[in-house]
Structures are given as C-alpha cells and as structure tokens.
Design a protein around this motif. Structure first.
Motif, short mmCIF file in Angstrom:
data_model
loop_
_atom_site.label_atom_id
_atom_site.label_comp_id
_atom_site.label_asym_id
_atom_site.label_seq_id
_atom_site.Cartn_x
_atom_site.Cartn_y
_atom_site.Cartn_z
N THR A 167 0.82 -1.22 0.00
CA THR A 167 0.00 0.00 0.00
C THR A 167 0.86 1.27 0.00
OG1 THR A 167 -0.15 -0.15 2.42
CG2 THR A 167 -1.98 -1.07 1.14
N ARG A 168 2.11 1.18 0.47
CA ARG A 168 2.99 2.37 0.49
C ARG A 168 4.20 2.18 -0.42
NH1 ARG A 168 4.55 2.50 6.34
NH2 ARG A 168 3.89 0.34 6.25
N PHE A 169 4.13 1.22 -1.34
CA PHE A 169 5.24 0.92 -2.24
C PHE A 169 5.08 1.73 -3.51
CE2 PHE A 169 7.51 -2.36 -5.04
CZ PHE A 169 8.77 -1.94 -4.63
N ARG A 170 6.03 2.62 -3.81
CA ARG A 170 5.91 3.52 -4.96
C ARG A 170 6.66 3.02 -6.19
NH1 ARG A 170 7.23 7.55 -1.00
NH2 ARG A 170 9.31 7.68 -1.94
N TYR A 171 7.60 2.13 -6.01
CA TYR A 171 8.45 1.69 -7.12
C TYR A 171 7.64 0.90 -8.14
CZ TYR A 171 12.42 -0.31 -9.63
OH TYR A 171 13.31 -0.68 -10.60
N THR A 172 7.94 1.12 -9.41
CA THR A 172 7.28 0.39 -10.49
C THR A 172 8.31 -0.39 -11.28
OG1 THR A 172 5.60 2.13 -10.71
CG2 THR A 172 5.83 0.59 -12.54
N PHE A 173 8.06 -1.68 -11.49
CA PHE A 173 8.97 -2.51 -12.25
C PHE A 173 8.70 -2.32 -13.75
CE2 PHE A 173 8.52 -4.72 -8.17
CZ PHE A 173 9.86 -4.87 -7.82
N ARG A 174 9.60 -1.58 -14.42
CA ARG A 174 9.42 -1.33 -15.85
C ARG A 174 10.23 -2.30 -16.71
NH1 ARG A 174 9.72 3.80 -13.47
NH2 ARG A 174 7.80 5.03 -13.69
N ASP A 175 11.22 -2.92 -16.09
CA ASP A 175 12.10 -3.85 -16.80
C ASP A 175 11.65 -5.28 -16.50
OD1 ASP A 175 14.34 -5.64 -17.32
OD2 ASP A 175 15.53 -3.82 -17.63
N ALA A 176 11.38 -6.05 -17.54
CA ALA A 176 10.89 -7.42 -17.37
C ALA A 176 11.91 -8.30 -16.65
CB ALA A 176 10.55 -8.02 -18.73
N VAL A 177 13.20 -8.04 -16.87
CA VAL A 177 14.24 -8.83 -16.22
C VAL A 177 14.24 -8.55 -14.72
CG1 VAL A 177 16.73 -9.25 -16.04
CG2 VAL A 177 15.67 -8.94 -18.29
N VAL A 178 14.13 -7.28 -14.35
CA VAL A 178 14.10 -6.89 -12.94
C VAL A 178 12.83 -7.44 -12.27
CG1 VAL A 178 14.00 -4.95 -11.32
CG2 VAL A 178 15.47 -4.82 -13.34
N GLN A 179 11.71 -7.37 -12.98
CA GLN A 179 10.45 -7.91 -12.46
C GLN A 179 10.58 -9.40 -12.19
OE1 GLN A 179 7.19 -6.58 -11.82
NE2 GLN A 179 6.84 -8.65 -11.04
N SER A 180 11.20 -10.13 -13.13
CA SER A 180 11.38 -11.57 -12.95
C SER A 180 12.31 -11.87 -11.79
CB SER A 180 11.95 -12.17 -14.24
OG SER A 180 12.23 -13.54 -14.08
N LEU A 181 13.38 -11.08 -11.65
CA LEU A 181 14.32 -11.28 -10.54
C LEU A 181 13.63 -11.02 -9.21
CD1 LEU A 181 17.19 -11.80 -9.50
CD2 LEU A 181 17.68 -9.38 -9.87
#
Length: 214
Positions: A167-181
């Motif tokens: 609910t207080r997390f602002r970061y957005t995963f825009r890179d698919a590799v980072v999202q997978s990691l």
C-alpha cells in the motif's frame, strides 16, 4: 494451535502467566534485540482527562511507527484500545514529531512512516484471533510472550494480518528482467516460513519474521 502448559519441576507447580505490567517491562527491555524496535515512549499520555495512554510506542527497522498493545488470556479481546492510539497518531503527527526530536535528527524523522503498524503481545492466542486480524486493513502481528523460568522467556510469532503489503510501495517494475528477478526473490524469501511478511515502503522492500531478515 497447541495448548502449552509450563511446569516448574522444582516447585511442583504450573508456571503462572506473566502479568501485563511485567510483560510490558520485559518486552521494552528486550525490544531492540528480540523485536528490532527502538522504543520512543512508554505509557505515553494522549488524553489527560481519561488517563488514556499508549503503552509502548516504537520505531521498527524500516522506520515505521509501531504501537504495542498487551493482553492476557487466550480468549481475551484481541484488540483493545489500539485503534484509538493509532487514530491519535494520525491526527497528531506534529506532536509525535516533537516526541521523535528528543532522540532523532530531522533527517531521520523525514524518513519515518506515520502509518503505524500494530504488535499485540500476549501470553497466548487462538485461531479466532487470526481470523479477526485478517479482516482489518492494516499490518498486525500477534506475538506470544511466555516466561519459561527466571532466566528464559519465549517470544513466538503466532499470526499476522498480511503476508504482502504494498500500500505504500511507490516503485514500479518497468524492466521485465528486474520484475522476474524480484518475483524469484519474493517467492524464495516468503517460502522461508508462514510467518514471513513482505512490506513495501517508498522504493524499499522489507521482509520480516519477528525482526527484519532482508
């Protein structure tokens, strides 16, 4: 859950539950080492007319305010006045900031989250407590505190309200590799036990059991 009874062999008697006053003193003494908390205030008065006090107010390792409430008895009310305490904090952030200034720098205070989480510490809990806190839209941990003998005390996390709170997390995963990691890390850390909680605050992800582990 199991029903634990503590037997004192030397005295040939059951070990009596710790009274709430004794429990509070013990928890505050062990807060940093056991719970990863820095105590801000003890028995902090919020209403002089009713003698209403927050039993223990602290900061956790992610600089989130923590309200600690104590209870005695397996079938006591799971949350007593804690929501009153939390509402007070949200409505009186300037007063809480003044309280923090006694021990922290302005730079440290700027990183504090004034959306408190709640820890309820008691001598025992039951499955209805687990059900009750899961209905509430906030972070609540139920931690058992039992005296084993004069020198040993058991702290055991029994239940928590949320496994993941973004609910207080602002970061957005825009890179698919980072999202997978991230997903791999998340799956691994949450697999370390049912008591692990993931919390996102700003651009930071924290994982904790009783204390933070990642």
């Amino acid at each position: 859950m199991s029903d634990i009874k503590l037997w004192n062999k030397a005295k040939q008697s059951l070990v009596a539950p710790l009274p709430v006053v004794g429990m509070q003193a013990l928890v505050e003494e062990a807060a940093k080492d056991v719970l990863g908390l820095r105590i801000i205030a003890k028995n902090y008065s919020i209403d002089a007319n009713t003698n209403e006090m927050i039993p223990t107010l602290a900061l956790d390792e992610s600089n989130t305010l923590v309200v600690i409430e104590y209870r005695q008895g397996k079938f006591s009310k799971v949350v007593d006045k804690a929501f009153v305490y939390i509402d007070y904090i949200k409505q009186n952030i300037s007063k809480v900031r003044m309280l923090l200034r006694a021990n922290f720098s302005e730079e440290d205070i700027r990183s504090v989250s004034f959306e408190p989480r709640l820890i309820i510490i008691g001598d025992d809990f039951n499955r209805y407590d687990d059900y009750a806190i899961k209905q509430l839209p906030m972070q609540i941990d139920l931690i058992k505190c039992q005296v084993m003998d004069q020198s040993l005390v058991l702290f055991e996390k029994n239940f928590h309200s949320k496994s993941v709170d973004h609910t207080r997390f602002r970061y957005t995963f825009r890179d698919a590799v980072v999202q997978s990691l991230y997903q791999q890390i998340k799956d691994f850390v949450l697999s370390l036990g049912d008591e692990v909680v993931e919390t996102g605050i700003g651009d930071v992800l924290c994982y904790r059991k009783i204390k933070h582990i990642v």
